[in-house]
Design a protein around this motif. Structure first.
Motif, PDB file in Angstrom:
ATOM      1  N   THR A   1      19.054   2.498  -1.418  1.00 32.63           N
ATOM      2  CA  THR A   1      18.309   2.116  -2.615  1.00 32.63           C
ATOM      3  C   THR A   1      17.090   3.043  -2.717  1.00 32.63           C
ATOM      4  O   THR A   1      16.393   3.265  -1.734  1.00 32.63           O
ATOM      5  CB  THR A   1      17.909   0.628  -2.575  1.00 32.63           C
ATOM      6  N   GLN A   2      16.856   3.560  -3.905  1.00 26.68           N
ATOM      7  CA  GLN A   2      15.811   4.556  -4.096  1.00 26.68           C
ATOM      8  C   GLN A   2      14.452   3.887  -4.280  1.00 26.68           C
ATOM      9  O   GLN A   2      14.313   2.927  -5.053  1.00 26.68           O
ATOM     10  CB  GLN A   2      16.119   5.431  -5.322  1.00 26.68           C
ATOM     11  N   VAL A   3      13.471   4.425  -3.575  1.00 28.80           N
ATOM     12  CA  VAL A   3      12.079   4.014  -3.751  1.00 28.80           C
ATOM     13  C   VAL A   3      11.300   5.249  -4.181  1.00 28.80           C
ATOM     14  O   VAL A   3      11.331   6.282  -3.504  1.00 28.80           O
ATOM     15  CB  VAL A   3      11.498   3.437  -2.452  1.00 28.80           C
ATOM     16  N   THR A   4      10.600   5.139  -5.303  1.00 25.80           N
ATOM     17  CA  THR A   4       9.803   6.242  -5.824  1.00 25.80           C
ATOM     18  C   THR A   4       8.377   5.761  -6.039  1.00 25.80           C
ATOM     19  O   THR A   4       8.157   4.773  -6.735  1.00 25.80           O
ATOM     20  CB  THR A   4      10.373   6.773  -7.144  1.00 25.80           C
TER      21      THR A   4
ATOM     22  N   SER B   1       0.838  -1.215   0.000  1.00 24.14           N
ATOM     23  CA  SER B   1       0.000   0.000   0.000  1.00 24.14           C
ATOM     24  C   SER B   1       0.866   1.255   0.000  1.00 24.14           C
ATOM     25  O   SER B   1       0.651   2.176   0.796  1.00 24.14           O
ATOM     26  CB  SER B   1      -0.930  -0.011   1.219  1.00 24.14           C
ATOM     27  N   LEU B   2       1.826   1.286  -0.866  1.00 22.23           N
ATOM     28  CA  LEU B   2       2.773   2.397  -0.895  1.00 22.23           C
ATOM     29  C   LEU B   2       2.092   3.707  -1.256  1.00 22.23           C
ATOM     30  O   LEU B   2       1.145   3.738  -2.056  1.00 22.23           O
ATOM     31  CB  LEU B   2       3.909   2.095  -1.864  1.00 22.23           C
ATOM     32  N   LYS B   3       2.603   4.770  -0.646  1.00 17.39           N
ATOM     33  CA  LYS B   3       2.063   6.112  -0.857  1.00 17.39           C
ATOM     34  C   LYS B   3       3.168   7.014  -1.420  1.00 17.39           C
ATOM     35  O   LYS B   3       4.351   6.756  -1.190  1.00 17.39           O
ATOM     36  CB  LYS B   3       1.590   6.690   0.473  1.00 17.39           C
ATOM     37  N   PRO B   4       2.786   8.087  -2.105  1.00 16.62           N
ATOM     38  CA  PRO B   4       3.821   9.005  -2.610  1.00 16.62           C
ATOM     39  C   PRO B   4       4.755   9.509  -1.515  1.00 16.62           C
ATOM     40  O   PRO B   4       5.942   9.723  -1.766  1.00 16.62           O
ATOM     41  CB  PRO B   4       2.991  10.138  -3.224  1.00 16.62           C
ATOM     42  N   GLU B   5       4.243   9.668  -0.308  1.00 17.21           N
ATOM     43  CA  GLU B   5       5.099  10.146   0.782  1.00 17.21           C
ATOM     44  C   GLU B   5       6.100   9.103   1.262  1.00 17.21           C
ATOM     45  O   GLU B   5       6.952   9.410   2.108  1.00 17.21           O
ATOM     46  CB  GLU B   5       4.249  10.639   1.967  1.00 17.21           C
ATOM     47  N   ASP B   6       6.025   7.888   0.759  1.00 22.12           N
ATOM     48  CA  ASP B   6       7.046   6.882   1.057  1.00 22.12           C
ATOM     49  C   ASP B   6       8.273   7.035   0.157  1.00 22.12           C
ATOM     50  O   ASP B   6       9.277   6.345   0.345  1.00 22.12           O
ATOM     51  CB  ASP B   6       6.479   5.469   0.871  1.00 22.12           C
ATOM     52  N   THR B   7       8.180   7.922  -0.814  1.00 19.09           N
ATOM     53  CA  THR B   7       9.309   8.148  -1.719  1.00 19.09           C
ATOM     54  C   THR B   7      10.511   8.656  -0.936  1.00 19.09           C
ATOM     55  O   THR B   7      10.421   9.638  -0.196  1.00 19.09           O
ATOM     56  CB  THR B   7       8.925   9.168  -2.802  1.00 19.09           C
TER      57      THR B   7
END
Length: 122
Positions: free
Chosen positions: A116-119, A81-87
């Motif tokens: 490691t980048q998460v977007t 349930s990833l959200k943009p604010e998890d970027t």
């Protein structure tokens, strides 16, 4: 010197899932995931605390799960349930002693991965 190697970052749409993995080259204790966005402090996301307890930041409770990997000295972070604010850039960290704090702070950790980048896009 113990090295931590992360993998599994990438880009995903909101609501999607990613799994991050971290493997240590030697003994690594209290393995924890942090994340950081530009101009902000590094934030503890999920980690192992005292007596095998697990810490989760309020912002990820119910969505992220940390657990030990199959390989010794490895952990993974399942992010649902990833959200943009998890970027953010996500970092794996570990201590060099087997004594964990109940609430992680970057100053407590000796070893760090390269990140490691998460977007997450909306």
């Amino acid at each position: 010197q113990v090295q931590l190697v992360e993998s599994g970052g990438g880009s995903v749409q909101a609501g999607g899932s990613l799994t991050l993995s971290c493997e240590a080259s030697g003994n690594a204790y209290c393995m924890t995931w942090f994340r950081q966005v530009a101009d902000k402090n590094r934030e503890g996301v999920a980690g192992f605390g005292p007596n095998a307890s697990k810490y989760y930041a309020d912002s990820v409770k119910g969505r992220f799960t940390i657990d030990r990997g199959i390989a010794e000295n490895s952990v993974y972070l399942q992010m649902n349930s990833l959200k943009p604010e998890d970027t953010a850039m996500y970092y794996c960290a570990a201590r060099d002693v087997a004594w964990c704090h109940s609430r992680p702070d970057p100053s407590q950790y000796t070893y760090w991965g390269q990140g490691t980048q998460v977007t997450v896009s909306s």
